[in-house]
Design an enzyme around this catalytic site. Structure first.
Site, PDB file in Angstrom:
ATOM      1  N   GLY A  77       4.520  -1.988  10.283  1.00 27.12           N
ATOM      2  CA  GLY A  77       4.692  -0.507  11.188  1.00 27.12           C
ATOM      3  C   GLY A  77       6.458  -0.607  11.253  1.00 27.12           C
ATOM      4  CB  SER A  78       7.502   1.985  13.144  1.00 24.59           C
ATOM      5  OG  SER A  78       7.223   2.660  14.310  1.00 24.59           O
TER       6      SER A  78
ATOM      7  N   GLY B  10       3.856  -5.407  15.622  1.00 30.46           N
ATOM      8  CA  GLY B  10       3.517  -5.073  16.812  1.00 30.46           C
ATOM      9  C   GLY B  10       2.218  -4.337  17.213  1.00 30.46           C
TER      10      GLY B  10
ATOM     11  CE  LYS C  12      -1.605  -5.791  14.436  1.00 29.46           C
ATOM     12  NZ  LYS C  12      -0.501  -5.628  14.544  1.00 29.46           N
TER      13      LYS C  12
ATOM     14  N   GLY D 139      -2.866   0.320  12.852  1.00 27.46           N
ATOM     15  CA  GLY D 139      -2.652   1.861  12.782  1.00 27.46           C
ATOM     16  C   GLY D 139      -1.446   2.262  11.459  1.00 27.46           C
TER      17      GLY D 139
ATOM     18  CD  GLU E 252      -1.070  -5.382  10.790  1.00 26.51           C
ATOM     19  OE1 GLU E 252       0.208  -4.090  11.254  1.00 26.51           O
ATOM     20  OE2 GLU E 252      -1.855  -4.760  11.455  1.00 26.51           O
TER      21      GLU E 252
END
EC number: 5.3.1.6
Length: 262
Positions: free
Chosen positions: A34-35, A90, A102, A104, A111
């Site tokens: 993720g970002s 994240g 989580k 997205g 994960e």
């Protein structure tokens, strides 16, 4: 340099930079997707180059693996690592009990497996990810391709008896085709608005035939590193109940992270 970053990017950067300081040489570290996790990987790469940090990373997606290699982090598979000292990842939402939504980014299965294989899970997030009750962010579930429509219908039927405010669902798309995970599966996003009993929902969804895993992370997260747009960072530990605050300093060299996007 800090003026070149938006407040949300500042928040992501400072929590990632602070979490990177938790990593010590010799550790086997799970690397999230993720970002915000991408900022973390870049920060660790900077420590590898500048400080000689020696770690082994276990990436949770092909995207993270590519970035880790790019910044100089040695990576291995989870099977090769067996047990991890730490996972940093994240979250799309987290509540006061450190329950998470989580997935997205579409990597929820990897994960969750990596986090469950770690002695400690640290979540990095900007302050906007903190919620009183989970559910505003769509809850992703990973499903196998076989019987996709049937599984989707079974999930919708299951939601009728669940303590949620909304019951809409949608197949995640990648252009005009269904999104495909690293395991070759698909993602159904559940638009629930509010989740009354996250633990029960997680258990029930995983009993639906065709569902591989869901994006609710219950009793997995130990620490949250929370970033603010002004450079403030809070480190919250659920095990000892402590909250430590500090302010991270932006340096001119931090602009090497400015190419990251959401």
């Amino acid at each position: 340099m800090s003026s070149e970053l938006s407040p949300i990017d500042k928040a992501k950067f400072v929590c990632a930079k602070r979490a990177a300081q938790l990593v010590e040489s010799g550790m086997r570290v799970g690397l999230g997707t993720g970002s915000t996790a991408a900022w973390l990987v870049r920060c660790l790469g900077q420590r590898v180059r500048n400080e000689g940090l020696q770690i082994t990373g276990v990436p949770t997606s092909t995207r993270t693996a590519e970035l880790a290699r790019e910044v100089g982090i040695d990576i291995i598979t989870l099977d090769a690592a067996k047990r991890l000292d730490l996972t940093i990842d994240g979250a799309d939402e987290f509540d006061g009990a450190f329950n998470l939504i989580k997935g997205g980014g579409g990597a929820l299965l990897h994960e969750k497996v990596v986090a469950a294989s770690s002695d400690r899970m640290v979540v990095i997030a900007d302050v906007g990810k903190e919620v009183e009750t989970l559910g505003a962010f769509p809850l992703p579930i990973e499903v196998i391709p076989f019987g996709l429509q049937t599984t989707h219908a079974l999930v919708d039927e299951t939601l009728v008896s669940m303590d949620v405010l909304g019951r809409d669902s949608s197949l995640r798309m990648d252009g005009d085709k269904p999104f495909v995970t690293d395991e070759g599966n698909h993602i159904i996003d559940l638009h629930l608005k509010r989740i009354g009993d996250a633990r029960q929902l997680a258990l029930t969804l995983n009993q639906v035939p065709g569902v591989v895993e869901n994006g609710l992370f219950i009793d997995i997260c130990d620490t949250v590193v929370l970033g603010f747009g002004d450079g403030k960072v809070e480190v919250r530990d659920i095990n000892d109940g402590t909250i430590a605050s500090e302010r991270m300093i932006f340096a001119e060299t931090d602009n090497l992270f400015s190419d990251l996007s959401d």
